[in-house]
Design an enzyme around this catalytic site. Structure first.
Site, PDB file in Angstrom:
ATOM      1  CG  HIS A  25      -2.058   0.949   1.117  1.00  0.00           C
ATOM      2  ND1 HIS A  25      -3.376   0.564   1.162  1.00  0.00           N
ATOM      3  CD2 HIS A  25      -2.087   2.296   0.962  1.00  0.00           C
ATOM      4  CE1 HIS A  25      -4.159   1.625   1.045  1.00  0.00           C
ATOM      5  NE2 HIS A  25      -3.392   2.696   0.927  1.00  0.00           N
ATOM      6  CG  HIS A  27      -1.579   6.110  -2.446  1.00  0.00           C
ATOM      7  ND1 HIS A  27      -2.724   6.021  -3.206  1.00  0.00           N
ATOM      8  CD2 HIS A  27      -1.895   5.572  -1.231  1.00  0.00           C
ATOM      9  CE1 HIS A  27      -3.692   5.461  -2.489  1.00  0.00           C
ATOM     10  NE2 HIS A  27      -3.209   5.185  -1.286  1.00  0.00           N
ATOM     11  CG  ASP A  29      -1.039  10.435  -5.937  1.00  0.00           C
ATOM     12  OD1 ASP A  29      -0.898   9.381  -5.283  1.00  0.00           O
ATOM     13  OD2 ASP A  29      -2.161  10.937  -6.153  1.00  0.00           O
ATOM     14  N   GLY A 186      -9.696   7.732  -2.566  1.00  0.00           N
ATOM     15  CA  GLY A 186     -10.342   9.026  -2.375  1.00  0.00           C
ATOM     16  C   GLY A 186     -11.249   9.016  -1.161  1.00  0.00           C
ATOM     17  CG  HIS A 213      -8.068   3.199  -0.115  1.00  0.00           C
ATOM     18  ND1 HIS A 213      -7.570   2.873  -1.353  1.00  0.00           N
ATOM     19  CD2 HIS A 213      -7.073   3.851   0.548  1.00  0.00           C
ATOM     20  CE1 HIS A 213      -6.317   3.321  -1.448  1.00  0.00           C
ATOM     21  NE2 HIS A 213      -5.990   3.914  -0.309  1.00  0.00           N
ATOM     22  CD  GLU A 216      -7.413   6.024   5.020  1.00  0.00           C
ATOM     23  OE1 GLU A 216      -6.368   6.675   5.164  1.00  0.00           O
ATOM     24  OE2 GLU A 216      -7.906   5.751   3.906  1.00  0.00           O
ATOM     25  CG  ASP A 312      -1.688   5.765   2.934  1.00  0.00           C
ATOM     26  OD1 ASP A 312      -2.032   5.395   1.796  1.00  0.00           O
ATOM     27  OD2 ASP A 312      -2.388   6.508   3.642  1.00  0.00           O
TER      28      ASP A 312
END
Length: 372
Positions: A25, A27, A29, A186, A213, A216, A312
């Site tokens: 996990h 990302h 970006d 998102g 996701h 969370e 993350d």
């Protein structure tokens, strides 16, 4: 390739960067180098709060400590803004892999949302191809530097954008060219997986894996939807599954009673992609407290859930996988065997053929044995 101060297993001189690891996990970006953002922003005309790389890194960490996932996600406006060209995507992807390799990662799944990178004329397919080119360059560079690493793309659809079917089709078009799985990302609350049921039906019909996701920024209903509507094989974060666990004191000990949902996740070995630092930043564990000691990770681990530890967003949390492992080892008195379990859990949950997962587990065990 970036270098950093090593993180040691508490009470030892073992640098955790030396251990072979799996990153599930992480990302794209959320893992840019601050210096790269400064350079790409200058070329793209993107305004930054500062052009000093160190100060910019500190700014991201500060803004990410909001206690809200929605606020946390706003920091991505800058990173995605400098990832709108083929050159920008290739560079970020290449450096991403180099940084993973320097951290000891030998299998990394890199998730990102192609639909967020179309502002300067690229098509969805062109963005995926650009990222794949960068990833392959990064693997070559890492191997030339003496690191062994493999990577795969997790293509994400943004929950609020209602382009799930289109992005699922995109992932399937590239399943033999670097894409290994699907994700939705998102704002979680108010955007359940059921909004993209057609996408998940298509993926299931084509036997293509999904991680979602869930658990969370929303609770048990979100997790339930990820499993029933999204047919998720893993849960992105999933920490609020602990809401379905009741711990009580009986005699001299404590007893945990699992609800049906928690029992299902545990019994079927559905991996939880926990990200300790990020979970604190976004308030994912706020109902239990505000420190790492309050994180349900240890409860879930002790109860036998397939817990994995992840970053993350390395930029926003100012972290690495080695640092996250050092943090949880220090807080919960984990030893090398515990960290090995986390890595084997991640290897078993990787979106790879079973033979590759077995080889990955063997490499992890071998690397940990050498470290003893």
């Amino acid at each position: 390739m970036t270098t950093a101060t090593p993180h040691h297993l508490p009470g030892t001189d073992l640098a955790l960067e030396q251990l072979p690891k799996v990153s599930l996990h992480d990302h794209l970006d959320g893992g840019l180098r601050p210096a790269t953002i400064v350079e790409l922003a200058a070329d793209a005309g993107v305004e930054l709060p500062t052009t000093d790389a160190d100060e910019l890194g500190a700014w991201f960490a500060e803004k990410s400590n909001s206690g809200s996932l929605v606020e946390y996600l706003k920091t991505f406006d800058i990173t995605t803004a400098v990832m709108q060209t083929r050159e920008g995507l290739e560079r970020v992807a290449r450096e991403f892999v180099e940084d993973l390799a320097a951290d000891g990662v030998i299998w990394g799944e890199i998730r990102w949302a192609p639909e967020q990178h179309l502002a300067r004329g690229l098509s969805l397919d062109e963005t995926v191809e650009a990222v794949q080119e960068g990833l392959e360059q990064g693997v070559d560079a890492a191997r030339n530097a003496g690191h062994r690493i493999r990577v795969g793309q997790l293509v994400s659809a943004m929950r609020h954008a209602d382009r799930g079917l289109e992005i699922a089709e995109l992932a399937l078009r590239h399943r033999d060219a670097g894409v290994v799985g699907f994700d939705i990302a998102g704002a979680e609350a108010g955007f359940p997986p059921s909004r993209m049921r057609d996408a998940f039906e298509l993926l299931a019909a084509n036997f293509f894996p999904a991680t979602i996701h869930a658990g969370e920024a929303d609770g048990l209903d979100s997790i339930r939807g990820a499993l029933t509507d999204g047919r998720a094989l893993r849960l992105g974060h999933g920490v609020r599954l602990a809401e379905d666990i009741e711990v009580s004191t009986e005699g001299d000990g404590q007893v945990a009673r699992l609800g049906r949902l928690a029992e299902w996740v545990k019994d079927r070995g559905i991996a939880l992609e926990t990200s300790p630092s990020s979970n604190l930043q976004t308030g994912a564990i706020a109902q239990w407290g505000t420190t790492l000691a309050d994180h349900p990770l240890d409860l879930l681990y002790q109860l036998g859930f397939r817990v994995t530890v992840n970053t993350d967003n390395r930029l926003m949390s100012g972290t690495t996988l080695s640092r996250e492992l050092a943090l949880v080892a220090d807080e919960f008195a984990y030893d090398l065997d515990d960290l090995l379990v986390f890595q084997l859990n991640a290897a078993e949950a990787a979106f790879l053929p079973v033979e590759d997962r077995e080889a990955l587990a063997d490499a992890i065990i071998e690397g940990f044995e050498k470290a003893r």
